[in-house]
Design an enzyme around this catalytic site. Sequence first.
Site, mmCIF file in Angstrom:
data_model
loop_
_atom_site.group_PDB
_atom_site.id
_atom_site.type_symbol
_atom_site.label_atom_id
_atom_site.label_comp_id
_atom_site.label_asym_id
_atom_site.label_seq_id
_atom_site.Cartn_x
_atom_site.Cartn_y
_atom_site.Cartn_z
ATOM 1 N N SER A 55 89.592 22.663 -30.968
ATOM 2 C CA SER A 55 90.559 23.378 -31.805
ATOM 3 C C SER A 55 92.016 23.020 -31.542
ATOM 4 O O SER A 55 92.896 23.424 -32.292
ATOM 5 C CB SER A 55 90.375 24.894 -31.640
ATOM 6 O OG SER A 55 90.659 25.297 -30.313
ATOM 7 N N LYS B 199 93.976 34.058 -31.246
ATOM 8 C CA LYS B 199 94.992 33.045 -30.978
ATOM 9 C C LYS B 199 96.350 33.453 -31.553
ATOM 10 O O LYS B 199 97.390 33.155 -30.961
ATOM 11 C CB LYS B 199 94.536 31.698 -31.534
ATOM 12 C CG LYS B 199 93.305 31.160 -30.810
ATOM 13 C CD LYS B 199 92.827 29.832 -31.363
ATOM 14 C CE LYS B 199 91.610 29.352 -30.572
ATOM 15 N NZ LYS B 199 91.133 28.035 -31.014
#
Length: 348
Positions: free
Chosen positions: A237, A282
Amino acid sequence: MKRQDNRILRWIAVILGIVLFLGWFLLWPLNSYIEGPGNATNLRSFVRVKGHPDPGKGSFMITSVALQQARPATYLMAKAVPYLSIENAEDVTGGQNGPTFDRVQHFYMQSSINEAIAVACQAAHQKVMKKYLGIYVLQVQPNSKFKHAIRVGDTITKVNGHHYNTAQGYQRYIGKQKVGSPLRVTYERAGRQRNTTHRLVKLTSTRSGIGIILTNNMKVKTKVPIKVDPGQLGGPSGGLMFTLQIYEQLSGHDLQRGRKIAGTGTIDADGNVGEIGGIDKKVIAAHRAGATIFLAPYVKPSKLLLKYEEGHQTNYQLARRTAKRYAPGMKVVPVTSFRQAVHYLQKH
């Protein structure tokens, strides 16, 4: 005297019971994991480009998800906190043990870094050479006929004698073969080449396959020495943010302009940005670290897509919703590619 002794024994039993309960409540591992906001870290600490220091006055930040095995106490806490989620251990690890899971995450990360270096070099007009070795085996599915031959960590280099320079090349070739037809696979393990032949299985109504989860295994050679050390981070990611950091240093263009810019998303050979998991965590991690901009992967929502998306929302939708609730003042920017991210940062 006897009555007093019985009272003491009862108190001892009660205290022992409380101690055992607390021990179970705080320490007993459950078959599930808790996901929460991790860290948002300045990428300068990960990336070194010889002779090309980072010209930016701000920072590009890579974000992570904190993952810990649930205990009864933390399980209850996660139920009470909206931005924490409880995941089944099988869903998190794919049924793999700890060392294998960590190795798979390392493969994902290394593949992501290699793609980031290649895309950044091409965008900065720097010479880069890619040598495609094959495909990493990340998981062998239970229905695969190859499950007793191929292991996690092997690199498939040929199928029926054919080598391809992309994972898509292998997938296209195999997908054209009939279900049940034999396939000769050449693979490497610990530097040694091996061969095995088994029959293909049905993956979808129209496609056949080996029955593995994979990622690219390639080596990247650059004229300018580039070193990326992700530390303990794993997974694919960070691709977009690694690409931005490397590009800024190679090109000398200050895209940061004094801002703390966080984000997430995979990167492929064409610079396209792909969706990831845990984007809500996140966003919160980025906000806690002071980020004011968050770059989020964008895909056009459709009814079929949303059916399978996390929380039935695309990455961008979930990130924007999370920012509105937990990260006031943060701008969530939808991006489909590395070039689009660069364009936004240059124009805003």
